[in-house]
Design a protein around this motif. Structure first.
Motif, short mmCIF file in Angstrom:
data_model
loop_
_atom_site.label_atom_id
_atom_site.label_comp_id
_atom_site.label_asym_id
_atom_site.label_seq_id
_atom_site.Cartn_x
_atom_site.Cartn_y
_atom_site.Cartn_z
N ALA A 386 0.86 -1.20 0.00
CA ALA A 386 0.00 0.00 0.00
C ALA A 386 0.88 1.23 0.00
O ALA A 386 1.83 1.34 0.79
N VAL A 387 0.57 2.18 -0.89
CA VAL A 387 1.33 3.42 -1.01
C VAL A 387 0.34 4.56 -0.78
O VAL A 387 -0.58 4.77 -1.59
N VAL A 388 0.52 5.30 0.33
CA VAL A 388 -0.51 6.23 0.79
C VAL A 388 -0.01 7.67 0.70
O VAL A 388 1.08 8.00 1.17
N ASP A 389 -0.83 8.50 0.11
CA ASP A 389 -0.56 9.93 0.00
C ASP A 389 -0.59 10.57 1.40
O ASP A 389 -1.56 10.42 2.14
N ALA A 390 0.52 11.25 1.74
CA ALA A 390 0.58 11.94 3.04
C ALA A 390 0.76 13.45 2.85
O ALA A 390 1.26 14.14 3.73
N SER A 391 0.32 13.95 1.69
CA SER A 391 0.44 15.38 1.44
C SER A 391 -0.50 16.16 2.36
O SER A 391 -1.41 15.60 2.98
N ALA A 392 -0.29 17.47 2.43
CA ALA A 392 -1.04 18.31 3.37
C ALA A 392 -2.54 18.25 3.13
O ALA A 392 -3.33 18.39 4.08
N SER A 393 -2.95 18.03 1.88
CA SER A 393 -4.39 18.01 1.58
C SER A 393 -5.12 16.86 2.25
O SER A 393 -6.35 16.88 2.38
N MET A 394 -4.39 15.83 2.71
CA MET A 394 -5.03 14.72 3.41
C MET A 394 -5.56 15.15 4.79
O MET A 394 -6.26 14.38 5.45
N ALA A 395 -5.23 16.37 5.20
CA ALA A 395 -5.79 16.91 6.44
C ALA A 395 -7.16 17.55 6.24
O ALA A 395 -7.79 18.00 7.21
N THR A 422 -2.23 -14.70 8.02
CA THR A 422 -0.81 -14.63 8.39
C THR A 422 0.10 -14.95 7.22
O THR A 422 1.29 -14.59 7.24
N GLU A 423 -0.43 -15.62 6.18
CA GLU A 423 0.40 -15.97 5.02
C GLU A 423 0.50 -14.83 4.01
O GLU A 423 1.34 -14.89 3.11
N ASP A 424 -0.35 -13.84 4.12
CA ASP A 424 -0.31 -12.72 3.17
C ASP A 424 0.89 -11.81 3.47
O ASP A 424 1.29 -11.64 4.63
N GLU A 425 1.44 -11.25 2.40
CA GLU A 425 2.57 -10.33 2.52
C GLU A 425 2.07 -8.91 2.25
O GLU A 425 1.59 -8.61 1.15
N ILE A 426 2.18 -8.05 3.22
CA ILE A 426 1.65 -6.69 3.12
C ILE A 426 2.75 -5.71 3.56
O ILE A 426 3.49 -5.97 4.52
N GLY A 427 2.84 -4.59 2.86
CA GLY A 427 3.79 -3.55 3.22
C GLY A 427 3.18 -2.17 3.10
O GLY A 427 2.06 -2.02 2.57
N LEU A 428 3.88 -1.15 3.55
CA LEU A 428 3.33 0.21 3.54
C LEU A 428 4.42 1.23 3.20
O LEU A 428 5.50 1.23 3.80
N TRP A 429 4.11 2.09 2.23
CA TRP A 429 4.90 3.28 1.92
C TRP A 429 4.00 4.49 2.13
O TRP A 429 2.77 4.40 2.03
N LYS A 430 4.63 5.64 2.40
CA LYS A 430 3.89 6.90 2.34
C LYS A 430 4.66 7.85 1.43
O LYS A 430 5.86 7.68 1.20
N PHE A 431 3.94 8.84 0.88
CA PHE A 431 4.62 9.78 -0.01
C PHE A 431 4.03 11.17 0.10
O PHE A 431 2.87 11.35 0.47
N SER A 432 4.88 12.12 -0.21
CA SER A 432 4.50 13.53 -0.34
C SER A 432 5.54 14.13 -1.29
O SER A 432 5.59 13.73 -2.45
N ARG A 439 14.06 12.12 -2.23
CA ARG A 439 12.99 11.19 -2.59
C ARG A 439 11.65 11.64 -2.02
O ARG A 439 11.58 12.14 -0.89
N ASP A 440 10.59 11.39 -2.81
CA ASP A 440 9.25 11.81 -2.40
C ASP A 440 8.54 10.77 -1.53
O ASP A 440 7.41 10.99 -1.13
N TYR A 441 9.19 9.69 -1.23
CA TYR A 441 8.52 8.58 -0.54
C TYR A 441 9.43 8.03 0.56
O TYR A 441 10.64 8.26 0.60
N ARG A 442 8.77 7.27 1.44
CA ARG A 442 9.51 6.59 2.51
C ARG A 442 8.85 5.23 2.74
O ARG A 442 7.62 5.13 2.81
N VAL A 443 9.68 4.21 2.85
CA VAL A 443 9.17 2.86 3.16
C VAL A 443 8.99 2.77 4.67
O VAL A 443 9.96 2.82 5.43
N LEU A 505 -2.24 2.08 -4.63
CA LEU A 505 -1.81 3.46 -4.43
C LEU A 505 -3.03 4.34 -4.18
O LEU A 505 -4.00 4.29 -4.94
N LEU A 506 -2.98 5.12 -3.11
CA LEU A 506 -4.08 6.01 -2.76
C LEU A 506 -3.59 7.45 -2.78
O LEU A 506 -2.60 7.78 -2.11
#
Length: 589
Positions: A386-395, A422-432, A439-443, A505-506
């Motif tokens: 999952a890659v989540v928008d963390a820009s200011a507009s999300m406020a 438990t067998e699923d593989e899930i990760g998270l990034w955020k970006f602004s 870089r505009d993103y962070r893992v 990506l959101l």
């Protein structure tokens, strides 16, 4: 026999006389002149309803692909048509009916490949609706319905009586609880990705129609329990039942004691001379979903007028008395307002089971797709970042609530997390923009198994903490393009064979990083990275009024994925599940 009368095994008994909504008739003859691009008068004048033709001209030949359960009955109707010299426009109609699994035909038509038929009779509307939703699909046009059959839970006698059959009635939710309470009731099904029976029953049993978080979690839990006990299709699942009431088969943990099954399939099983154990059928009191056998024209614009009329003429034959008798002999219902007691009894029904209680409305397409999405990631296991928008507009506040876009997005992601195993593989990034140097993103959490532990902390707990910790970056802009490319490169390089791989990506905005690559360059690079043999669809979700749906669609389609739009972030979880269904269908096609 009176209306809705149903004999007990030892005598006659009356069924529940409660009223129910009137449903559409088996064949919708009034659509004939609407479906064919000619006037009604021309159709009648041309002999569409003619029975007196001498068939001097050559016959019009039609091939119909039909679900294997209804194909034998339709072949009989086709044979009768030849024997009676049934005509359309003065031409005899010569119909060949081929038995083909509905999901296979749907996959072919949905990918734009010709199925080599002029008409198609799947067992459910869900297949036709799925084809119609795909942009590359061949056109399909529903013209009516040839039969119906309710879906219930069939059990071997010992299991049925342990649950109080026939006197005790259950809702779908209560049957769900009974099937998961202990190991005494081993419930099996045909694969919901291949079987409308399995899919519709799981949708009702899982409570996905209530739209609540608990309903989604219940559906995931049921899918997990059910997945080891599934068979490829409705015919094969019957072979998982014990064959007799004695011996080791009754206690064999590999043998199912109960199945999602249509009334018609139970009828055929109980009518067979080598059936083994007979089946008793529970009809849930909150309504049974129905297989509805839609008669569907395939690629209608390319059909000749003669072919269209001949196909529709064949459809009307199933609704005439001779055709209805054929269908009834094969265990199908031909009139939802006149339920045959003999049919129900042979299928394993018995009063006071509410065999005449149908669902008030067809299951919502959204609920069915969400269930199939849950099934897809449960059975295959998933690798999703999952890659989540963390820009200011999300406020920004969500209208009508006291929460921000980020607050509601976090809640939707936590809801989705609860449905993974438990067998699923899930990760998270955020970006602004410029979150990590240039870089505009962070893992935030690398993509790993939810059951993996590191430092005594499970991946699921790390993700939950990271979701809860997401906050908009003050004055942060949206670095969409560079982030998308980097995340997709990581997702494709980490492809996990045998899993459903995807990048979610959101974003609530458009690219605001002037130093990033262009959209054209991004799309070009994504196309180069996308590998049909190792599909990783990008599911891009535009959240709120500031996002550009057209942009996320263009970007996502370069990978074989899809762009979605939600006005309310609380819809994110259901949108992800529905997008997974379409992405999985594209990869199969």
């Amino acid at each position: 026999m009176g209306r809705h009368s149903l004999p007990h095994r030892s005598g006659a008994g009356a069924a529940d006389p409660r009223p129910r909504p009137r449903r559409r008739t088996v064949a919708v003859a009034t659509v004939l002149v609407l479906v064919v691009a000619v006037g009604g008068a021309a159709a009648i004048g041309g002999g569409l309803f003619s029975f007196g033709s001498s068939c001097q001209d050559s016959a019009v030949r039609i091939t119909v692909a039909a679900s294997p359960d209804v194909a034998p009955a339709l072949r009989e109707v086709a044979d009768q048509a030849r024997e009676r010299d049934i005509t359309s426009d003065g031409h005899c109609i010569d119909v060949t009916v081929t038995a083909r699994e509905s999901y296979q035909v749907a996959a072919s038509l949905g990918s734009g490949r010709s199925a080599g038929v002029q008409a198609w009779v799947p067992d459910s509307d869900v297949w036709v609706d799925g084809v119609a939703a795909r942009s590359r699909a061949i056109q399909v046009t529903k013209a009516g319905n040839v039969a119906s059959s309710p879906v219930g839970v069939a059990m071997v006698p010992s299991a049925a009586r342990s649950l109080g059959w026939p006197a005790k009635t259950y809702t779908w939710s209560e049957l769900a609880d009974a099937s998961t309470r202990d190991d005494r009731l081993r419930l099996g099904a045909a694969d919901p990705a291949h079987s409308a029976t399995g899919l519709l029953a799981l949708t009702r049993l899982g409570g996905a129609t209530d739209g609540t978080r608990s309903g989604g979690i219940r559906a995931a839990a049921l899918a997990k329990n059910l997945s080891p006990r599934t068979s490829d299709n409705d015919h094969q699942v019957l072979d998982t039942l014990p064959r007799d009431s004695s011996g080791a088969e009754q206690t064999d943990p590999k043998r199912n004691q109960a199945l999602f099954l249509s009334e018609q399939a139970a009828f055929v099983h109980n009518s067979s001379s080598d059936r083994g154990l007979g089946l008793e059928l529970f009809y849930p009191k909150d309504g049974s979903p129905r297989l509805d056998y839609p008669f569907t024209l395939v690629d209608r614009p390319r059909l000749s007028t003669d072919e269209s009329r001949a196909a529709l003429r064949f459809m009307t034959l199933s609704g005439e008395s001779a055709g209805q008798r054929v269908l009834q002999r094969h265990g199908f219902r031909t009139d939802d307002d006149e339920v045959s007691g003999a049919l129900v009894a042979k299928a394993g029904g018995r009063a006071p089971q509410p065999f005449d209680r149908t669902a008030a409305e067809p299951l919502p397409e959204k609920a069915v797709e969400e269930t199939l999405g849950t099934w897809t990631i449960t059975v295959q296991s998933a690798r999703i970042t999952a890659v989540v928008d963390a820009s200011a507009s999300m406020a920004q506040p969500v209208p009508g609530t006291d929460r921000t876009r980020m607050d509601v997005t976090k809640a939707a992601l936590l809801q989705a997390l609860a449905t993974f195993t438990t067998e699923d593989e899930i990760g998270l990034w955020k970006f602004s923009t410029r979150l990590d140097g240039d870089r505009d993103y962070r893992v935030l959490v690398p993509t790993q198994r939810l059951g993996d532990r590191e430092g005594g902390n499970a991946q699921r707990a790390r993700l939950a903490a990271a979701f809860n910790g997401l906050k908009p970056v003050p004055n942060g802009a949206t670095g969409l393009y560079d982030t998308t490319l980097a995340a997709y490169e990581a997702a494709t390089s980490g492809y996990a064979k045998g899993r459903f791989n995807a990048l979610v990506l959101l974003t609530d905005g458009v690219n605001e990083d002037p130093g990033s690559i262009s959209r054209a360059d991004l799309v070009s690079r994504l196309r180069q990275l996308a590998d049909p043999q190792h599909p990783v669809p990008l599911i891009a979700i535009a959240v709120g009024p500031d996002a550009d749906k057209a942009e996320v669609e263009e970007i996502a389609k370069a990978t074989g994925g899809s762009g979605q739009e939600v006005s309310d972030p609380s819809q994110i979880h259901s949108v992800i599940l529905r997008a997974i269904v379409r992405a999985a269908a594209l990869s199969r096609g």
